[in-house]
Design a protein around this motif. Structure first.
Motif, mmCIF file in Angstrom:
data_model
loop_
_atom_site.group_PDB
_atom_site.id
_atom_site.type_symbol
_atom_site.label_atom_id
_atom_site.label_comp_id
_atom_site.label_asym_id
_atom_site.label_seq_id
_atom_site.Cartn_x
_atom_site.Cartn_y
_atom_site.Cartn_z
ATOM 1 N N PHE A 1 0.811 -1.215 0.000
ATOM 2 C CA PHE A 1 0.000 0.000 0.000
ATOM 3 C C PHE A 1 0.850 1.274 0.000
ATOM 4 O O PHE A 1 0.362 2.348 -0.340
ATOM 5 C CB PHE A 1 -0.947 0.010 1.208
ATOM 6 C CG PHE A 1 -1.972 -1.077 1.180
ATOM 7 C CD1 PHE A 1 -2.735 -1.312 0.054
ATOM 8 C CD2 PHE A 1 -2.181 -1.880 2.291
ATOM 9 C CE1 PHE A 1 -3.679 -2.325 0.022
ATOM 10 C CE2 PHE A 1 -3.136 -2.899 2.274
ATOM 11 C CZ PHE A 1 -3.890 -3.119 1.142
ATOM 12 N N VAL A 2 2.110 1.181 0.422
ATOM 13 C CA VAL A 2 2.984 2.358 0.419
ATOM 14 C C VAL A 2 4.104 2.229 -0.609
ATOM 15 O O VAL A 2 4.997 3.062 -0.660
ATOM 16 C CB VAL A 2 3.598 2.607 1.818
ATOM 17 C CG1 VAL A 2 2.519 2.975 2.812
ATOM 18 C CG2 VAL A 2 4.389 1.411 2.297
ATOM 19 N N SER A 3 4.040 1.193 -1.429
ATOM 20 C CA SER A 3 5.087 0.996 -2.440
ATOM 21 C C SER A 3 5.112 2.131 -3.452
ATOM 22 O O SER A 3 6.146 2.414 -4.047
ATOM 23 C CB SER A 3 4.891 -0.339 -3.156
ATOM 24 O OG SER A 3 3.625 -0.379 -3.814
ATOM 25 N N CYS A 4 3.954 2.812 -3.613
ATOM 26 C CA CYS A 4 3.890 3.932 -4.548
ATOM 27 C C CYS A 4 4.757 5.099 -4.070
ATOM 28 O O CYS A 4 5.090 5.996 -4.837
ATOM 29 C CB CYS A 4 2.446 4.384 -4.746
ATOM 30 S SG CYS A 4 1.547 4.673 -3.207
ATOM 31 N N SER A 5 5.123 5.104 -2.768
ATOM 32 C CA SER A 5 5.992 6.147 -2.228
ATOM 33 C C SER A 5 7.468 5.811 -2.410
ATOM 34 O O SER A 5 8.341 6.564 -1.999
ATOM 35 C CB SER A 5 5.709 6.351 -0.738
ATOM 36 O OG SER A 5 4.391 6.806 -0.540
ATOM 37 N N GLY A 6 7.733 4.657 -3.012
ATOM 38 C CA GLY A 6 9.112 4.275 -3.284
ATOM 39 C C GLY A 6 9.758 3.454 -2.174
ATOM 40 O O GLY A 6 10.939 3.129 -2.251
ATOM 41 N N PHE A 7 8.977 3.109 -1.125
ATOM 42 C CA PHE A 7 9.561 2.335 -0.027
ATOM 43 C C PHE A 7 9.336 0.851 -0.249
ATOM 44 O O PHE A 7 8.211 0.397 -0.405
ATOM 45 C CB PHE A 7 8.969 2.738 1.310
ATOM 46 C CG PHE A 7 9.530 1.931 2.449
ATOM 47 C CD1 PHE A 7 10.841 2.112 2.846
ATOM 48 C CD2 PHE A 7 8.766 0.985 3.089
ATOM 49 C CE1 PHE A 7 11.381 1.358 3.885
ATOM 50 C CE2 PHE A 7 9.295 0.232 4.122
ATOM 51 C CZ PHE A 7 10.606 0.425 4.518
ATOM 52 N N ARG A 8 10.412 0.111 -0.243
ATOM 53 C CA ARG A 8 10.331 -1.338 -0.383
ATOM 54 C C ARG A 8 11.396 -2.005 0.481
ATOM 55 O O ARG A 8 12.443 -1.419 0.750
ATOM 56 C CB ARG A 8 10.536 -1.763 -1.843
ATOM 57 C CG ARG A 8 9.367 -1.420 -2.751
ATOM 58 C CD ARG A 8 9.653 -1.835 -4.195
ATOM 59 N NE ARG A 8 8.508 -1.648 -5.057
ATOM 60 C CZ ARG A 8 8.183 -0.500 -5.634
ATOM 61 N NH1 ARG A 8 8.934 0.557 -5.411
ATOM 62 N NH2 ARG A 8 7.119 -0.398 -6.403
ATOM 63 N N LEU A 9 11.121 -3.207 0.923
ATOM 64 C CA LEU A 9 12.095 -4.046 1.590
ATOM 65 C C LEU A 9 12.421 -5.192 0.644
ATOM 66 O O LEU A 9 11.529 -5.723 -0.022
ATOM 67 C CB LEU A 9 11.532 -4.610 2.900
ATOM 68 C CG LEU A 9 11.268 -3.615 4.039
ATOM 69 C CD1 LEU A 9 10.564 -4.313 5.194
ATOM 70 C CD2 LEU A 9 12.562 -2.988 4.520
ATOM 71 N N ASN A 10 13.692 -5.569 0.581
ATOM 72 C CA ASN A 10 14.031 -6.690 -0.299
ATOM 73 C C ASN A 10 13.525 -7.997 0.311
ATOM 74 O O ASN A 10 13.078 -8.039 1.468
ATOM 75 C CB ASN A 10 15.538 -6.743 -0.576
ATOM 76 C CG ASN A 10 16.378 -6.920 0.684
ATOM 77 O OD1 ASN A 10 16.042 -7.730 1.539
ATOM 78 N ND2 ASN A 10 17.478 -6.166 0.785
ATOM 79 N N ILE A 11 13.585 -9.064 -0.462
ATOM 80 C CA ILE A 11 13.030 -10.348 -0.039
ATOM 81 C C ILE A 11 13.677 -10.845 1.245
ATOM 82 O O ILE A 11 13.008 -11.357 2.151
ATOM 83 C CB ILE A 11 13.202 -11.395 -1.169
ATOM 84 C CG1 ILE A 11 12.380 -10.972 -2.395
ATOM 85 C CG2 ILE A 11 12.773 -12.781 -0.687
ATOM 86 C CD1 ILE A 11 12.564 -11.869 -3.601
ATOM 87 N N GLU A 12 14.998 -10.660 1.351
ATOM 88 C CA GLU A 12 15.705 -11.121 2.543
ATOM 89 C C GLU A 12 15.262 -10.360 3.780
ATOM 90 O O GLU A 12 15.017 -10.956 4.845
ATOM 91 C CB GLU A 12 17.216 -10.959 2.345
ATOM 92 C CG GLU A 12 18.033 -11.455 3.525
ATOM 93 C CD GLU A 12 19.529 -11.252 3.333
ATOM 94 O OE1 GLU A 12 20.279 -11.546 4.280
ATOM 95 O OE2 GLU A 12 19.941 -10.806 2.238
ATOM 96 N N GLU A 13 15.129 -9.038 3.674
ATOM 97 C CA GLU A 13 14.708 -8.222 4.813
ATOM 98 C C GLU A 13 13.296 -8.603 5.256
ATOM 99 O O GLU A 13 13.014 -8.709 6.457
ATOM 100 C CB GLU A 13 14.763 -6.738 4.444
ATOM 101 C CG GLU A 13 16.165 -6.166 4.360
ATOM 102 C CD GLU A 13 16.182 -4.733 3.871
ATOM 103 O OE1 GLU A 13 17.042 -3.960 4.332
ATOM 104 O OE2 GLU A 13 15.338 -4.372 3.017
ATOM 105 N N ARG A 14 12.411 -8.809 4.297
ATOM 106 C CA ARG A 14 11.044 -9.190 4.648
ATOM 107 C C ARG A 14 11.015 -10.516 5.396
ATOM 108 O O ARG A 14 10.303 -10.667 6.390
ATOM 109 C CB ARG A 14 10.184 -9.303 3.382
ATOM 110 C CG ARG A 14 9.908 -7.981 2.698
ATOM 111 C CD ARG A 14 8.861 -8.151 1.628
ATOM 112 N NE ARG A 14 8.705 -6.950 0.812
ATOM 113 C CZ ARG A 14 7.654 -6.711 0.034
ATOM 114 N NH1 ARG A 14 6.695 -7.601 -0.034
ATOM 115 N NH2 ARG A 14 7.590 -5.603 -0.673
ATOM 116 N N ALA A 15 11.764 -11.481 4.896
ATOM 117 C CA ALA A 15 11.773 -12.805 5.514
ATOM 118 C C ALA A 15 12.325 -12.757 6.931
ATOM 119 O O ALA A 15 11.754 -13.357 7.858
ATOM 120 C CB ALA A 15 12.594 -13.767 4.652
ATOM 121 N N VAL A 16 13.419 -12.011 7.104
ATOM 122 C CA VAL A 16 14.039 -11.916 8.430
ATOM 123 C C VAL A 16 13.121 -11.181 9.397
ATOM 124 O O VAL A 16 12.930 -11.605 10.540
ATOM 125 C CB VAL A 16 15.403 -11.208 8.341
ATOM 126 C CG1 VAL A 16 15.967 -10.969 9.738
ATOM 127 C CG2 VAL A 16 16.381 -12.038 7.521
#
Length: 271
Positions: A12-27
Motif C-alpha cells: 500500500f505504500v510501495s507507490c511512495s518508493g519504499f520497499r524491503l528486499n526479499i531477505e529483509e522481509r523474511a528476516v
C-alpha cells in the motif's frame, strides 16, 4: 505496520518508493514474532527505517494492553537483533537540540558534543548526547507529530484503555478524502474548542484524539488517492518520509517512516 501483515501492507505504500528486499522481509517476519514473545507485547509493528551514514536503523514498536500508552521502541541494524531504546525525557530533547548537528552516522555509540559558556560566568558547560539517545528522541517526535490513524479505528473503553475498535469497517471514500477524519495517534494536548453543532456530531469514545485538520502550518499534510484510487495516502511535509495509508471500506490502515530523521523546518517558508 502490523508485523502479522507486513508483506501485504507494504504494497500500500510501495507507490511512495519504499520497499524491503526479499531477505529483509523474511528476516523481519520471523524476528518480529520472536520479539513480541520475548518482550510479552500484545502487538508488534514495523515502525520504519532511519538512514545513517554507515547503517540503517530498523525500528519496531511494541504495544501493550493500551495501544496508545503502552508504546515501546526498539532498533536493529540487521533486522534480527533488537535493542530497547531509552525512554525520552524533556532533558534529552533539550540536550539534543543543542548538541546534535548533521545526519545520523549509523553508529549508536557515536557521541555528539556541544560546548557553551554559562551565562554570567566564564565557566564552560559541555552537553553530550550519544546517537542512541538521539534516535530515541527523533522517533518520539516523529510519532508525536506525524503518526496517523483514521477516525474510529481506535476506541477508548469505559476503563480509559485505548484499543483497536473491532467494529471499525473503514471510512467511506468520501470520508477518506477529508483530513478531519484522520487523527494523531498520540496523547492529545489541549483539544481545539468545538461549536455546539460540532460537539453534537462527536462521539467521546472515538473522538478523543487531535484531528490533522487542526495542525499548523496549514498545508503541512498531503492527501491523495493512489493505486488507481483504491488507497488514500497521507504524507507529512514536516517529517518527510512519513507515509500513512487507509483503504476505504476496509480495516486496512497504517503508517511507516523512511527518512533521515530530520524535520523540515523550512516548510513555513515553502507554503
Amino acid at each position: 505496520m502490523d508485523a502479522n501483515s507486513l508483506t501485504t501492507t507494504l504494497e500500500f505504500v510501495s507507490c511512495s518508493g519504499f520497499r524491503l528486499n526479499i531477505e529483509e522481509r523474511a528476516v523481519l517476519q520471523s524476528s518480529l514474532v520472536i520479539l513480541r514473545k520475548n518482550h510479552d507485547f500484545d502487538r508488534v509493528l514495523y515502525w520504519g527505517r532511519i538512514m545513517g551514514g554507515r547503517d540503517y536503523y530498523h525500528i519496531a514498536q511494541g504495544r501493550g494492553e493500551d495501544d496508545l500508552m503502552g508504546k515501546k521502541y526498539l532498533y536493529s541494524l540487521n533486522c534480527m537483533d533488537w535493542l530497547v531504546l531509552p525512554a525520552v525525557t524533556d532533558v534529552m530533547i533539550a540536550d539534543m537540540s543543542k548538541a546534535v548537528k548533521g545526519l545520523f552516522t549509523g553508529d549508536p555509540s557515536h557521541l555528539y558534543e556541544h560546548m557553551e559558556v554559562v551565562e554570567g560566568s566564564t565557566e564552560e558547560k559541555v552537553t553530550k548526547v550519544n546517537e542512541e539517545e538521539r534516535l530515541a528522541v527523533a522517533i518520539h517526535l516523529i510519532d508525536k507529530e506525524a503518526s496517523v490513524v483514521p477516525r474510529g479505528a481506535y476506541i477508548k473503553n469505559p476503563c480509559g484503555l485505548v484499543q483497536t475498535n473491532r467494529r471499525f469497517e473503514g471510512l467511506t471514500n468520501s470520508e477518506a478524502g477529508k483530513l478531519d477524519n484522520y487523527f494523531h495517534f498520540t496523547v492529545p494536548g489541549k483539544l481545539k474548542k468545538k461549536t455546539v453543532l460540532e460537539m453534537a456530531e462527536l462521539s467521546p469514545s472515538i473522538d478523543f484524539l487531535e484531528p490533522l485538520s487542526d495542525d499548523n502550518p496549514k498545508g503541512c499534510w498531503s492527501l491523495q488517492f493512489e493505486c488507481a484510487g483504491r488507497v488514500c495516502v497521507i504524507r507529512s511535509l514536516l517529517w518527510l518520509g512519513l507515509t500513512s495509508f487507509h483503504v476505504p471500506l476496509t480495516t486496512h490502515h497504517g503508517y511507516i517512516y523512511i527518512g533521515d530523521g530530520t524535520k523540515n523546518l523550512d516548510l513555513p517558508l515553502m507554503l
